[in-house]
Motif scaffolding. Structure first.
Motif, PDB file in Angstrom:
ATOM      1  N   MET A 146      18.327  44.940 -98.615  1.00 25.58           N
ATOM      2  CA  MET A 146      19.331  45.978 -98.427  1.00 25.58           C
ATOM      3  C   MET A 146      19.596  46.708 -99.737  1.00 25.58           C
ATOM      4  O   MET A 146      19.838  47.918 -99.748  1.00 25.58           O
ATOM      5  CB  MET A 146      20.622  45.359 -97.906  1.00 25.58           C
ATOM      6  CG  MET A 146      21.795  46.314 -97.845  1.00 25.58           C
ATOM      7  SD  MET A 146      23.306  45.467 -97.351  1.00 25.58           S
ATOM      8  CE  MET A 146      24.512  46.782 -97.603  1.00 25.58           C
ATOM      9  N   ALA A 147      19.537  45.960-100.872  1.00 19.52           N
ATOM     10  CA  ALA A 147      19.846  46.573-102.161  1.00 19.52           C
ATOM     11  C   ALA A 147      19.071  45.884-103.275  1.00 19.52           C
ATOM     12  O   ALA A 147      18.858  44.663-103.252  1.00 19.52           O
ATOM     13  CB  ALA A 147      21.342  46.497-102.443  1.00 19.52           C
ATOM     14  N   ARG A 148      18.678  46.693-104.252  1.00 17.05           N
ATOM     15  CA  ARG A 148      18.098  46.199-105.493  1.00 17.05           C
ATOM     16  C   ARG A 148      18.692  46.999-106.635  1.00 17.05           C
ATOM     17  O   ARG A 148      18.811  48.213-106.535  1.00 17.05           O
ATOM     18  CB  ARG A 148      16.579  46.328-105.505  1.00 17.05           C
ATOM     19  CG  ARG A 148      15.852  45.303-104.659  1.00 17.05           C
ATOM     20  CD  ARG A 148      14.349  45.378-104.820  1.00 17.05           C
ATOM     21  NE  ARG A 148      13.679  44.316-104.099  1.00 17.05           N
ATOM     22  CZ  ARG A 148      13.446  43.107-104.585  1.00 17.05           C
ATOM     23  NH1 ARG A 148      13.811  42.825-105.847  1.00 17.05           N
ATOM     24  NH2 ARG A 148      12.841  42.186-103.865  1.00 17.05           N
ATOM     25  N   GLN A 175      19.188  50.791-105.996  1.00 19.94           N
ATOM     26  CA  GLN A 175      18.543  51.270-104.773  1.00 19.94           C
ATOM     27  C   GLN A 175      19.203  50.569-103.595  1.00 19.94           C
ATOM     28  O   GLN A 175      19.063  49.360-103.425  1.00 19.94           O
ATOM     29  CB  GLN A 175      17.044  50.969-104.804  1.00 19.94           C
ATOM     30  CG  GLN A 175      16.328  51.545-106.010  1.00 19.94           C
ATOM     31  CD  GLN A 175      14.983  50.906-106.227  1.00 19.94           C
ATOM     32  OE1 GLN A 175      14.454  50.230-105.355  1.00 19.94           O
ATOM     33  NE2 GLN A 175      14.420  51.103-107.417  1.00 19.94           N
ATOM     34  N   VAL A 176      19.947  51.342-102.805  1.00 26.36           N
ATOM     35  CA  VAL A 176      20.712  50.783-101.689  1.00 26.36           C
ATOM     36  C   VAL A 176      20.254  51.458-100.408  1.00 26.36           C
ATOM     37  O   VAL A 176      20.182  52.688-100.337  1.00 26.36           O
ATOM     38  CB  VAL A 176      22.227  50.989-101.882  1.00 26.36           C
ATOM     39  CG1 VAL A 176      23.001  50.400-100.716  1.00 26.36           C
ATOM     40  CG2 VAL A 176      22.686  50.358-103.193  1.00 26.36           C
ATOM     41  N   ALA A 177      19.934  50.660 -99.389  1.00 26.25           N
ATOM     42  CA  ALA A 177      19.453  51.184 -98.107  1.00 26.25           C
ATOM     43  C   ALA A 177      20.393  50.705 -96.998  1.00 26.25           C
ATOM     44  O   ALA A 177      20.352  49.536 -96.598  1.00 26.25           O
ATOM     45  CB  ALA A 177      18.028  50.727 -97.842  1.00 26.25           C
ATOM     46  N   LEU A 178      21.259  51.613 -96.514  1.00 21.54           N
ATOM     47  CA  LEU A 178      22.139  51.317 -95.389  1.00 21.54           C
ATOM     48  C   LEU A 178      21.430  51.713 -94.103  1.00 21.54           C
ATOM     49  O   LEU A 178      20.718  52.722 -94.060  1.00 21.54           O
ATOM     50  CB  LEU A 178      23.459  52.078 -95.525  1.00 21.54           C
ATOM     51  CG  LEU A 178      24.231  51.862 -96.831  1.00 21.54           C
ATOM     52  CD1 LEU A 178      25.499  52.686 -96.832  1.00 21.54           C
ATOM     53  CD2 LEU A 178      24.545  50.388 -97.039  1.00 21.54           C
ATOM     54  N   ALA A 179      21.630  50.948 -93.043  1.00 22.18           N
ATOM     55  CA  ALA A 179      20.884  51.211 -91.811  1.00 22.18           C
ATOM     56  C   ALA A 179      21.690  50.775 -90.596  1.00 22.18           C
ATOM     57  O   ALA A 179      22.506  49.844 -90.661  1.00 22.18           O
ATOM     58  CB  ALA A 179      19.534  50.491 -91.839  1.00 22.18           C
ATOM     59  N   ARG A 180      21.442  51.485 -89.482  1.00 23.59           N
ATOM     60  CA  ARG A 180      22.023  51.128 -88.187  1.00 23.59           C
ATOM     61  C   ARG A 180      20.933  51.260 -87.128  1.00 23.59           C
ATOM     62  O   ARG A 180      20.235  52.268 -87.063  1.00 23.59           O
ATOM     63  CB  ARG A 180      23.210  52.022 -87.850  1.00 23.59           C
ATOM     64  CG  ARG A 180      23.882  51.652 -86.533  1.00 23.59           C
ATOM     65  CD  ARG A 180      25.196  52.358 -86.347  1.00 23.59           C
ATOM     66  NE  ARG A 180      25.053  53.802 -86.241  1.00 23.59           N
ATOM     67  CZ  ARG A 180      26.057  54.618 -85.900  1.00 23.59           C
ATOM     68  NH1 ARG A 180      27.255  54.119 -85.649  1.00 23.59           N
ATOM     69  NH2 ARG A 180      25.853  55.918 -85.825  1.00 23.59           N
TER      70      ARG A 180
END
Length: 755
Positions: A145-147, A176-181
């Motif tokens: 989700m995040a690095r 680096q953050v990746a939010l997702a639904r």
């Protein structure tokens, strides 16, 4: 030699005692000073020892404990893969007064990683489970989700005594953050709460600094895939604020709050956006203020953005008084797009299809989720080539948000009017008659959107710019939509020195839609419909009438094609001739009049009435008659509003046979777009005279209009027709039956001369 003075007696008080003072014992002050110095020295030694410990201790030994605690608290894997270190920070740069000199501790961690919840699969991934390579090389892999490349946090020590973690500054390098639904609504940013008592600790962060950050958002529900690059910069004054800097006290007083705030707070953050929404490409860039305090609720945070999504483009600059709550916004906004209907997917606003538009105005209020209240006030712009101005207010709420306001166009081009309701087709595309040769508008209503928003909007078109052949003068309507039910009441057109006023109600809760249409036409001067005829100082007569229909359908053509009710038109006191109708471009009427009365004959029209019953879109003549000085002309047959087919028979009954060049009945057949007139054979367009023909063959105009008839005395032929025209019309089966107007109809049917 005098003797020395005697020493004071022990029995007598000293001078100091006499005046009430006590002489401290020798060495007390020195002992206090020594204790203070010893304490300070002890603190200094302790700080030195702690500093040495911070410098000497290998904090990497604590990483397993930290990793386990964070993983346990978040319910997902967390790890510090690089070094963990700590150091003193003194003095504190963001503190004031003596607090500035209390040391703090700076903790630094390298290469932090946090995974998605167990079993979570982000949307828009490749078949092998990895993130798409195009444009995603700088994002975490599919499992993360995040690095963060490096994270530094400075902690104040004193608040720890009160079980409060106060972080001075958080600096993130290469986050680096990746939010997702996912499509089922599951997201990766909701952390599970652990059962048990709360810890009692509180946390706040004063300042956030981001270098080379990437924030991604993927939403399968909205088919949205977006990425933002974020970087903290040095303070930069907003260009617009510098350009508009007031030079005098009077100018300062007149400076809008948004400008004043951006002058006070410089930009300190820049960002770039890219991605897609469905098939629409998203691009944008902008600047924001320095994140000087994440605790402060009111900071007048400046923001400037230029972005586009598909055909829609936005440019905005202003301030957010409370950025954490997205409230207190005050922005100057420029908005443009290919159609107002395109705003629905981006904003949830239910607006009609229009030509390309652009507006500029002031946006104030709050965008807080579930509590948004904003106003787009004093906006000005254009839709197509028509001007547009007004104010709108949006209020979120349950069960639906609500949009209210007023809009005005001083110069409204008829070509830019488009559909009043939201449709799936663009309103700026010229209608093609290649679709089966049909004339009535068949664009589908976008009723599936109607339950997304309620509205109450008043629109006025003060002056309509239109083709010379269609003298629409002005337009006004009030559109109210509530619980997916749309009501246009009134919908008023100023036409040919008269008025067409209607009330339209459409229920979008069922498929097909249910509708009721009522309207009146009052005082329409038919010669004003045709300027070339009007220049001849001739009158084609005055038209009045009414229509009432109940129907089902998903478009205007569908509603008319399934309508049930009745409609009635009345024309009186006019002059007809083939030449006049040729000038009016009424080809069918010109042929009929020429064949009935002769090529060069002017005919005095006393009156004409067209009374139709309508059942499931099929309009059948009940009484259609025209009375002139020479004859009474009667028409019978049907007009199919669904197929637009004409099937009418016109029969003249001569009062003076010598005036007729043709005594055989005529027919009108064909369609609205391609009528066919001939002698004794087939469906015809209302041969009852040019004015009545034009009115009946223009159902697109009459569909939203009914009429009232002026009271007047008339001759033996017109008086019964006038009485029939004055009967009220009713929608539905009751109107189609025509029971209420049956006596007047029977009287009117007797007006034909005996053979």
């Amino acid at each position: 030699m005098p003797s020395p003075p005697a020493p004071p007696s022990a029995d007598l008080p000293s001078a100091a005692a006499t005046i009430g003072h006590t002489v401290p014992a020798p060495g007390v002050g020195q002992r206090c000073a020594r204790w203070v110095l010893m304490a300070l020295g002890l603190v200094a030694v302790l700080l030195l020892v702690l500093g040495a410990l911070l410098a000497v201790i290998d904090w990497n030994r604590a990483k397993p404990w930290v990793n386990d605690k964070v993983s346990e608290a978040t319910g997902r894997h967390f790890a510090i893969e690089g070094d963990l270190s700590a150091a003193w920070r003194w003095p504190q740069p963001l503190e004031e007064g003596w607090h500035r000199w209390i040391p703090g501790v700076t903790v630094k961690a390298e290469r932090l990683v946090m995974d998605h919840p167990v079993g979570f699969a982000p949307p828009f991934q490749r078949a092998d489970g990895k993130a798409p390579s195009k444009g995603k090389a700088d994002l975490p892999d599919a499992s993360s989700m995040a690095r963060i490349g490096s994270a530094t946090a400075t902690v104040r020590l004193l608040p720890l005594l009160g079980r409060h973690l106060s972080i001075d500054t958080v600096a993130l390098i290469d986050p680096q953050v990746a939010l997702a639904r996912t499509a089922d609504g599951t997201n990766n940013w909701t952390f599970e709460r652990k059962d048990g008592p709360r810890s009692g600790w509180s946390v706040d962060v004063d300042q956030l600094v981001v270098h080379q950050g990437v924030l991604a958002y993927a939403d399968a529900l909205k088919d949205l895939d977006l990425k933002a690059r974020i970087d903290t910069t040095g303070p930069v004054a907003p260009a617009s604020a510098v350009a508009r800097a007031p030079a005098s006290a009077a100018d300062q007083a007149a400076t809008p709050p948004a400008v004043a705030a951006t002058e006070a707070t410089p930009y300190g953050l820049r960002f770039e956006l890219q991605g897609r929404y469905a098939q629409a490409r998203i691009e944008g860039r902008g600047r924001a203020g320095q994140v000087i305090s994440l605790r402060n609720k009111v900071v007048n945070y400046p923001l400037q953005i230029d972005a586009s999504a598909g055909s829609v483009a936005l440019s905005a600059e202003g301030v957010l008084a409370n950025p954490g709550a997205l409230s207190g916004l005050d922005f100057q906004v420029f908005l443009k797009g290919g159609s107002m209907a395109d705003l629905y997917d981006l904003t949830g606003l239910v607006l009609p299809n229009t030509p390309a538009f652009e507006t500029r105005g002031r946006l104030t209020g709050s965008l807080a989720p579930e509590r948004a209240v904003w106003e787009y006030s004093d906006f000005r712009g254009k839709v197509g080539q028509s001007d547009l101005q007004g104010s709108l207010k949006y209020t979120s709420g349950k069960p639906r948000p609500r949009l209210t306001g007023t809009m005005t166009s001083n110069q409204l081009r008829l070509a830019d009017l488009g559909p009043t309701l939201g449709t799936r087709q663009s309103g700026n595309t010229p209608r093609s008659r290649s679709q089966g040769g049909k004339v009535l508008p068949d664009s589908q209503f976008a009723a599936e959107r109607w339950n997304a928003m309620d509205m109450d909007i008043v629109f006025k078109g003060r002056h309509i710019i239109r083709p010379e052949s269609l003298p629409l003068q002005d337009l006004s309507t009030r559109a109210v939509m509530e619980n997916a039910q749309l009501r246009l009441a009134p919908l008023t057109f100023g036409v040919a020195d008269g008025k067409i006023e209607s009330q339209v109600t459409i229920d979008g809760r069922t498929a097909p839609l249910k509708a009721q249409i009522r309207g009146t036409v009052q005082g329409l001067q038919l010669s004003a419909l045709f300027p070339k005829v009007q220049l001849m100082k001739k009158s084609l007569g005055r038209m009045d009438g009414a229509i009432a229909l109940e129907s089902t359908g998903n478009s205007m053509a569908g509603l008319l094609g399934h309508g049930t009710g009745e409609m009635r038109l009345y024309v009186r006191e006019g002059t007809l001739s083939k030449q006049m109708l040729d000038l009016a471009a009424l080809n069918v009427g010109s042929i009929i009049v020429g064949k009935l009365f002769g090529e060069n004959k002017e005919v005095h029209l006393r009156c004409a009435v067209a009374d139709f019953t309508v059942v499931d879109g099929l309009a059948t003549t009940r009484i259609v008659k025209m009375s002139t000085d020479d004859a009474v002309v009667e028409a019978t047959g049907t007009i199919d509003l669904g197929t637009e087919a004409l099937d009418l028979r016109i029969k003249p009954e001569s009062l003076q046979w010598k005036f007729f060049s043709l005594r055989s009945p005529l027919y009108v057949r064909g369609t609205f777009g391609n009528p066919d007139v001939g002698v004794e054979a087939g469906p015809l367009l209302l041969r009852a005279g040019a004015a009545v023909v034009a009115a009946v063959v223009a159902p697109a105009a009459l569909a939203l209009v009914p009429i009232t008839v002026p009271a007047a005395d008339d001759d033996t032929h017109c008086k019964p027709l006038l009485n029939l025209a004055q009967q009220p019309v009713k929608p539905g089966v009751q109107g189609a039956a025509g029971t209420a107007s049956q006596p007047a109809r029977q009287a009117a049917s007797k007006t034909a001369p005996s053979r």
